[in-house]
Scaffold this motif. Structure first.
Motif, mmCIF file in Angstrom:
data_model
loop_
_atom_site.group_PDB
_atom_site.id
_atom_site.type_symbol
_atom_site.label_atom_id
_atom_site.label_comp_id
_atom_site.label_asym_id
_atom_site.label_seq_id
_atom_site.Cartn_x
_atom_site.Cartn_y
_atom_site.Cartn_z
ATOM 1 N N THR A 28 12.923 99.409 79.501
ATOM 2 C CA THR A 28 12.621 99.557 80.969
ATOM 3 C C THR A 28 13.847 99.026 81.604
ATOM 4 O OG1 THR A 28 11.626 97.356 81.348
ATOM 5 C CG2 THR A 28 10.195 99.368 80.641
ATOM 6 N N ALA A 29 13.826 99.509 83.080
ATOM 7 C CA ALA A 29 15.120 99.343 83.702
ATOM 8 C C ALA A 29 14.675 98.999 85.202
ATOM 9 C CB ALA A 29 16.097 100.307 83.778
ATOM 10 N N HIS A 45 14.284 94.658 79.007
ATOM 11 C CA HIS A 45 14.322 95.095 80.186
ATOM 12 C C HIS A 45 15.657 94.978 80.870
ATOM 13 C CE1 HIS A 45 13.025 96.084 84.329
ATOM 14 N NE2 HIS A 45 13.396 94.864 84.685
ATOM 15 N N VAL A 46 16.486 96.127 81.303
ATOM 16 C CA VAL A 46 17.640 95.869 82.091
ATOM 17 C C VAL A 46 17.318 95.587 83.501
ATOM 18 C CG1 VAL A 46 19.898 97.265 82.559
ATOM 19 C CG2 VAL A 46 18.641 97.524 80.474
ATOM 20 N N LEU A 52 23.382 96.381 83.589
ATOM 21 C CA LEU A 52 24.031 97.499 83.194
ATOM 22 C C LEU A 52 25.265 97.612 82.928
ATOM 23 C CD1 LEU A 52 23.165 100.497 82.464
ATOM 24 C CD2 LEU A 52 23.284 100.732 84.579
ATOM 25 N N SER A 53 26.190 97.063 83.941
ATOM 26 C CA SER A 53 27.657 96.767 83.707
ATOM 27 C C SER A 53 27.887 96.245 82.646
ATOM 28 C CB SER A 53 28.204 96.228 85.097
ATOM 29 O OG SER A 53 27.982 97.082 85.946
ATOM 30 N N TYR A 54 27.546 95.122 82.153
ATOM 31 C CA TYR A 54 27.728 94.382 80.830
ATOM 32 C C TYR A 54 27.477 95.307 79.715
ATOM 33 C CZ TYR A 54 27.969 89.595 82.919
ATOM 34 O OH TYR A 54 28.185 88.354 83.416
ATOM 35 N N LEU A 55 26.400 96.095 79.934
ATOM 36 C CA LEU A 55 26.164 96.932 78.608
ATOM 37 C C LEU A 55 27.306 98.095 78.399
ATOM 38 C CD1 LEU A 55 22.465 97.022 78.853
ATOM 39 C CD2 LEU A 55 23.717 95.563 77.142
ATOM 40 N N ALA A 56 27.644 98.527 79.692
ATOM 41 C CA ALA A 56 28.605 99.894 79.537
ATOM 42 C C ALA A 56 29.917 99.336 79.269
ATOM 43 C CB ALA A 56 28.299 100.616 81.045
#
Length: 427
Positions: A28-29, A45-46, A52-56
């Protein structure tokens, strides 16, 4: 006249676009979108745009670790001290290369600043190429800094995780139902017996940690010296030596092994330090041992290894958060260097499954003492440890990494080793 309205994809839709195959967990986000099976027992859960920036900006384990440590990625369904089941869920997760449309949507979702990596958590070390302030890799100063990063967290924290033995190396389980403490004591017995130590002998333990091997040997009349690059370990170990009344036999120094001037040891143990030496430095390391053990003396090297013999740096997460500058290779490479140095290798064995059991025991301790550990080092550091211990356990279970003990002797001319013809210890 026609018009088109571009639909900006939700975070869940972006995830579906880059995942190859079904999602094994619920995701979920913060934008309210969802992906993955609703019935999954565990979920991610993002929670924030920064997550999200960390993941991208750092796809893979490093980005997930950053977001998890900061609380921007929330894990549900597992205890933070032991996220083992979640890591098993994610093993088969595969990503495909995003096309330009997906990349454009990611850029629109994050905005210009979101495509710049956010500052990492304070628990993260600099990347290898930026550690120039500590000198060349495996210089005395840089090795000291790397050891300080991991081992000087807090003796109280380590006591909660490791248990009363204060032993941070692979145990040797006499049977699968043995307790962690029993298995650690059995590991010291195994090393002691393999080195054929007896009362009055002199032992050097390189990278001695909190002095477990030193004190085990001293209780049996062996004069034991341990050296460690961790000041906190040395202080704790020396206090334990005094508490046990072993000061006349045991000593632990805050010192690099390369500065030890004594020679002629009857035996040398190296338990969990070779991972920090650097593969290119193996000839010098084992050459130093050969010069400091007496003729006919035994050495035992106990360290994490790879299933193959190529030198491999640790992954980004382990390098930045756990063991800066760590490097592994296979037992074959270690044995080859020891032989080329002048040792005769007498025996080797793989304790891979024992390390998986050891790590499971440490995770259990972390869960049991979670609140105390968080009070001692903070929630972010405690979470990183849970991730590291559980992930390492899975690595040993899957044969991604191994643990080998190699026993060797410095021959005395034409004389045969002063040990029985076959292994003389009980494994």
């Amino acid at each position: 006249m026609t018009s088109s309205i571009h639909h900006t994809r939700t975070i869940a839709e972006l995830l579906d676009a880059v995942v190859d195959g079904p999602l094994p967990v619920r995701v979920t986000a913060y934008d309210g979108s969802k992906a993955g099976p609703g019935s999954a027992p565990r979920s991610l859960h993002v929670a924030t745009p920064r997550g999200l920036s960390y993941l991208a900006t750092a796809p893979g384990d490093l980005g997930m670790a950053r977001a998890y440590a900061t609380g921007d990625l929330v894990v549900e369904g597992v205890h933070p001290g032991n996220p083992y089941d979640l890591l098993v869920d994610l093993e088969d997760l595969r990503f495909r290369r995003p096309d330009r449309h997906v990349l454009a949507d990611v850029a629109r979702t994050l905005g210009p600043r979101g495509l710049t990596p956010p500052p990492p958590p304070p628990q993260e070390a600099l990347p290898r190429w930026r550690r120039v302030t500590e000198g060349l890799r495996h210089s005395l100063r840089r090795d000291s800094e790397a050891i300080h990063h991991h081992y000087d967290v807090s003796n109280t924290f380590y006591r909660h995780v490791l248990g009363p033995t204060m032993t941070y190396t692979c145990a040797a389980y006499p049977h699968r139902e043995a307790s962690l403490d029993e298995a650690q004591d059995n590991k010291y017995r195994l090393v002691f017996d393999k080195l054929a130590l007896s009362e009055g002998d002199r032992l050097l333990d390189i990278g001695c940690g909190w002095g477990g091997m030193v004190r085990y040997a001293a209780r049996r009349g062996v004069r034991a010296l341990g050296v460690t690059l961790s000041r906190e370990q040395a202080t704790w170990a020396q206090e334990a030596i005094e508490r046990e009344g072993l000061g006349h036999l045991a000593d632990v120094r805050h010192e690099d092994y390369r500065n030890v001037t004594e020679t002629g040891f009857d035996a040398i143990s190296s338990i969990g330090i070779t991972e920090h030496i650097g593969v290119r430095n193996y000839p010098a390391y084992f050459g130093w041992m050969l010069e400091h053990v007496k003729e006919g003396g035994l050495v035992l090297n106990h360290c994490i290894t790879r299933p193959d013999n190529r030198p491999t740096s640790t992954g980004a997460f382990i390098d930045r958060y756990v063991f800066p500058d760590g490097e592994l290779t296979g037992s074959g490479r270690i044995i080859t260097v020891m032989q080329d140095t002048g040792f005769e290798v007498l025996h080797e064995e793989n304790l891979r499954e024992h390390y998986a059991l050891t790590l499971a025991g440490w995770c259990d301790n972390l869960v049991e003492h979670w609140s105390e550990c968080v009070d001692e080092v903070g929630e972010a550091t405690a979470k990183v440890w849970g991730l590291y211990l559980a992930g390492s356990r899975r690595g040993f279970e899957r044969n991604v990494v191994q643990l080998h003990q190699v026993l060797a002797v410095r021959l005395a001319g034409d004389a045969a080793p002063a040990v029985p013809l076959r292994p003389w210890w009980n494994a």
